[in-house]
Write a protein that holds these residues in place. Structure first.
Motif, PDB file in Angstrom:
ATOM      1  N   ASN A  34       6.975   4.410   1.378  1.00 11.77           N
ATOM      2  CA  ASN A  34       5.688   4.227   0.693  1.00 11.77           C
ATOM      3  C   ASN A  34       4.806   5.470   0.795  1.00 11.77           C
ATOM      4  OD1 ASN A  34       5.021   4.115   3.404  1.00 11.77           O
ATOM      5  ND2 ASN A  34       3.558   2.426   3.154  1.00 11.77           N
ATOM      6  N   GLN A  35       5.409   6.613   1.126  1.00 13.68           N
ATOM      7  CA  GLN A  35       4.647   7.848   1.277  1.00 13.68           C
ATOM      8  C   GLN A  35       4.615   8.629  -0.034  1.00 13.68           C
ATOM      9  OE1 GLN A  35       6.031  10.194   4.566  1.00 13.68           O
ATOM     10  NE2 GLN A  35       5.619   8.610   6.084  1.00 13.68           N
ATOM     11  N   LEU A  36       3.397   8.850  -0.540  1.00 16.24           N
ATOM     12  CA  LEU A  36       3.203   9.672  -1.733  1.00 16.24           C
ATOM     13  C   LEU A  36       2.893  11.097  -1.284  1.00 16.24           C
ATOM     14  CD1 LEU A  36       0.954   7.414  -4.014  1.00 16.24           C
ATOM     15  CD2 LEU A  36       3.360   7.945  -4.334  1.00 16.24           C
ATOM     16  N   LYS A  37       3.771  12.020  -1.606  1.00 18.17           N
ATOM     17  CA  LYS A  37       3.560  13.405  -1.174  1.00 18.17           C
ATOM     18  C   LYS A  37       2.615  14.107  -2.142  1.00 18.17           C
ATOM     19  CE  LYS A  37       8.056  13.572   1.104  1.00 18.17           C
ATOM     20  NZ  LYS A  37       9.379  14.237   1.197  1.00 18.17           N
ATOM     21  N   GLU A  67       0.837  -1.197   0.000  1.00 20.68           N
ATOM     22  CA  GLU A  67       0.000   0.000   0.000  1.00 20.68           C
ATOM     23  C   GLU A  67       0.874   1.250   0.000  1.00 20.68           C
ATOM     24  OE1 GLU A  67      -2.426   0.165   3.498  1.00 20.68           O
ATOM     25  OE2 GLU A  67      -0.767   0.757   4.783  1.00 20.68           O
ATOM     26  N   PHE A  68       0.254   2.346  -0.398  1.00 22.14           N
ATOM     27  CA  PHE A  68       0.902   3.658  -0.322  1.00 22.14           C
ATOM     28  C   PHE A  68       0.153   4.493   0.714  1.00 22.14           C
ATOM     29  CE2 PHE A  68       1.726   2.462  -4.822  1.00 22.14           C
ATOM     30  CZ  PHE A  68       3.114   2.478  -4.796  1.00 22.14           C
ATOM     31  N   ILE A  69       0.815   5.512   1.198  1.00 20.28           N
ATOM     32  CA  ILE A  69       0.179   6.473   2.098  1.00 20.28           C
ATOM     33  C   ILE A  69       0.160   7.821   1.404  1.00 20.28           C
ATOM     34  CG2 ILE A  69       0.296   7.644   4.325  1.00 20.28           C
ATOM     35  CD1 ILE A  69       1.814   5.206   5.402  1.00 20.28           C
ATOM     36  N   LEU A  70      -1.033   8.301   1.085  1.00 19.29           N
ATOM     37  CA  LEU A  70      -1.184   9.615   0.458  1.00 19.29           C
ATOM     38  C   LEU A  70      -1.076  10.690   1.528  1.00 19.29           C
ATOM     39  CD1 LEU A  70      -4.178   8.738  -1.911  1.00 19.29           C
ATOM     40  CD2 LEU A  70      -1.865   9.313  -2.648  1.00 19.29           C
ATOM     41  N   ILE A  71      -0.014  11.466   1.450  1.00 23.46           N
ATOM     42  CA  ILE A  71       0.203  12.516   2.453  1.00 23.46           C
ATOM     43  C   ILE A  71      -0.849  13.615   2.319  1.00 23.46           C
ATOM     44  CG2 ILE A  71       1.831  14.243   3.312  1.00 23.46           C
ATOM     45  CD1 ILE A  71       2.617  11.326   3.841  1.00 23.46           C
ATOM     46  N   GLY A  72      -1.230  13.911   1.062  1.00 18.95           N
ATOM     47  CA  GLY A  72      -2.290  14.893   0.812  1.00 18.95           C
ATOM     48  C   GLY A  72      -1.996  16.243   1.417  1.00 18.95           C
ATOM     49  N   PHE A  73      -2.917  16.695   2.266  1.00 17.75           N
ATOM     50  CA  PHE A  73      -2.776  18.018   2.899  1.00 17.75           C
ATOM     51  C   PHE A  73      -2.529  17.870   4.402  1.00 17.75           C
ATOM     52  CE2 PHE A  73      -5.360  18.559  -0.900  1.00 17.75           C
ATOM     53  CZ  PHE A  73      -4.699  19.589  -1.532  1.00 17.75           C
ATOM     54  N   ARG A 116     -12.173  10.326  -3.385  1.00 18.63           N
ATOM     55  CA  ARG A 116     -11.117   9.734  -2.568  1.00 18.63           C
ATOM     56  C   ARG A 116     -10.465  10.790  -1.670  1.00 18.63           C
ATOM     57  NH1 ARG A 116      -8.501   4.689  -1.249  1.00 18.63           N
ATOM     58  NH2 ARG A 116      -7.059   5.522   0.301  1.00 18.63           N
ATOM     59  N   LEU A 117     -10.215  11.983  -2.236  1.00 18.73           N
ATOM     60  CA  LEU A 117      -9.626  13.074  -1.449  1.00 18.73           C
ATOM     61  C   LEU A 117     -10.553  13.466  -0.302  1.00 18.73           C
ATOM     62  CD1 LEU A 117      -7.631  15.370  -0.888  1.00 18.73           C
ATOM     63  CD2 LEU A 117      -8.731  16.693  -2.703  1.00 18.73           C
ATOM     64  N   CYS A 158     -11.735  13.406   5.473  1.00 18.12           N
ATOM     65  CA  CYS A 158     -12.711  13.119   6.525  1.00 18.12           C
ATOM     66  C   CYS A 158     -12.126  12.204   7.592  1.00 18.12           C
ATOM     67  CB  CYS A 158     -13.957  12.484   5.903  1.00 18.12           C
ATOM     68  SG  CYS A 158     -15.327  12.264   7.061  1.00 18.12           S
ATOM     69  N   ARG A 159     -11.432  11.157   7.174  1.00 14.71           N
ATOM     70  CA  ARG A 159     -10.876  10.200   8.136  1.00 14.71           C
ATOM     71  C   ARG A 159      -9.459  10.560   8.555  1.00 14.71           C
ATOM     72  NH1 ARG A 159     -10.569   5.246   3.727  1.00 14.71           N
ATOM     73  NH2 ARG A 159      -8.846   6.096   2.503  1.00 14.71           N
ATOM     74  N   GLN A 160      -8.865  11.571   7.893  1.00 11.91           N
ATOM     75  CA  GLN A 160      -7.557  12.120   8.231  1.00 11.91           C
ATOM     76  C   GLN A 160      -6.411  11.116   8.103  1.00 11.91           C
ATOM     77  OE1 GLN A 160      -7.433  14.543  11.721  1.00 11.91           O
ATOM     78  NE2 GLN A 160      -9.146  15.803  11.072  1.00 11.91           N
ATOM     79  N   TYR A 161      -6.550  10.170   7.203  1.00 15.30           N
ATOM     80  CA  TYR A 161      -5.413   9.354   6.782  1.00 15.30           C
ATOM     81  C   TYR A 161      -5.677   8.873   5.363  1.00 15.30           C
ATOM     82  CZ  TYR A 161      -8.118   5.048   7.628  1.00 15.30           C
ATOM     83  OH  TYR A 161      -9.062   4.061   7.597  1.00 15.30           O
ATOM     84  N   GLY A 162      -4.603   8.581   4.617  1.00 15.19           N
ATOM     85  CA  GLY A 162      -4.758   8.318   3.196  1.00 15.19           C
ATOM     86  C   GLY A 162      -4.140   7.029   2.716  1.00 15.19           C
ATOM     87  N   ASN A 163      -4.337   5.929   3.444  1.00 16.39           N
ATOM     88  CA  ASN A 163      -3.819   4.641   2.972  1.00 16.39           C
ATOM     89  C   ASN A 163      -4.554   4.204   1.705  1.00 16.39           C
ATOM     90  OD1 ASN A 163      -3.084   4.982   5.736  1.00 16.39           O
ATOM     91  ND2 ASN A 163      -2.489   2.828   5.799  1.00 16.39           N
TER      92      ASN A 163
END
Length: 318
Positions: A179-182, A18-24, A87-88, A93-98
């Motif tokens: 595995n962090q996607l910035k 899996e990746f972790i979407l860092i997002g905002f 997805r964003l 909403c859940r404050q994590y982006g796995n």
């Protein structure tokens, strides 16, 4: 795990699942505010583009090639933004982006296909305006319904084999270590940064595909509008010139927003990539263009405004 630097084949060889979407996440105090803003934007995109689709289908005065492609474009915008925004919103909403490895590949696959389809449809719209202004007497003959359907079919299908190959190559590469996607979705630059070892061949493939699906359509649009502007400037009537320019200005604004931001992200040298700047410019071609599309085409197009007024009046009476 905090990620630093480019992945190395000598680093952790554990296969990523899996990746972790860092997002905002760098602005945690604004997560709720951003959720509200993006939710409002998504609703505006859905409602605005749906309204354009409906009025271009039901209003007899809009049964022309220009509005046929505009209806296609609006439907595309709904599909295009729905690949990333829901997805964003869920991640905010859940404050994590796995996101799983497979889900990331699927999101990127459909995002790239729809983005390239947008390039092709914008090119078809430019060709329609070119024929209408430069060859007005032959316009009904050239832009017949059969050609319009064929052009639309080519626009919607051309990118499928191209990105089937690209996604296969990219996601069969070795990913290891970080595995962090910035980023806030699985876009190409941040995913390529997580590939282990030398990514030269992948980057060459990206440039080749981007040239085919971005540079060539953009060049065709520029050539079309070069000839359009040349023809308009030769018109004897100032009113005629103003009317001709007004039918093209909306399309040019959308082209500038979409292609400009996309070219900045995908054609910059790898050494100049910054996650913050990539996210900023990605907002233009993933969110702002779809939200501006109905606004630009409605407010700057008298025919659409008249058709919209009649449609709303009809439903208000009912």
């Amino acid at each position: 795990m905090e990620c630093t630097g480019q992945n190395s084949p000598l680093g952790n060889q554990t296969a990523l699942v899996e990746f972790i979407l860092i997002g905002f996440s760098d602005v945690p105090n604004l997560q709720g505010f951003l959720f509200g803003i993006f939710l409002i934007i998504y609703i505006i995109i859905l409602m605005g583009n749906s309204l354009i689709i409906v009025i271009t289908k039901v209003d007899p005065t809009l049964q022309t090639p220009m509005y046929f492609f505009l209806g296609n474009f609006s439907f595309l915008e709904i599909c295009y933004v729905s690949v990333t925004l829901p997805r964003l919103l869920a991640d905010l909403c859940r404050q994590y982006g796995n996101i799983s490895f497979l889900a990331c590949a699927i999101q990127m696959y459909f995002f790239l296909i729809l983005a390239d389809t947008e390039c092709f449809i914008l090119t078809a719209m430019a060709y329609d305006r070119y024929v209408a202004i430069c060859n007005p007497l032959l316009y009904p003959v050239i832009m017949n319904s059969r050609l319009c359907i064929q052009l639309a079919a080519v626009c919607w299908t051309t990118a499928i084999p191209i990105h089937t190959l690209f996604i296969s190559v990219l996601f069969t590469s070795a990913f290891c270590g970080c595995n962090q996607l910035k980023h806030f979705f699985c876009d190409v630059p941040p995913v390529v940064q997580l590939v282990c070892g030398d990514t030269f061949m992948i980057e060459i493939l990206i440039y080749v595909i981007a040239t085919i699906v971005v540079t060539v359509p953009f060049a065709l649009i520029l050539v079309s509008y070069g000839k359009i502007i040349s023809t308009i400037l030769k018109l004897p009537s100032a009113t005629g010139r103003a009317k001709a320019f007004s039918t093209c200005s909306s399309h040019l604004m959308v082209v500038t927003l979409f292609f400009g931001s996309g070219i900045i992200v995908y054609f910059r040298p790898k050494s100049t990539h910054s996650s913050g700047m990539d996210k900023f410019f990605s907002l233009f071609y993933t969110i702002l263009t779809p939200v501006f599309n109905p606004i630009i085409y409605c407010l700057r197009n008298k025919d659409v405004m008249v058709a919209l007024g009649k449609f709303l009046q009809k439903w208000t009476v009912l």
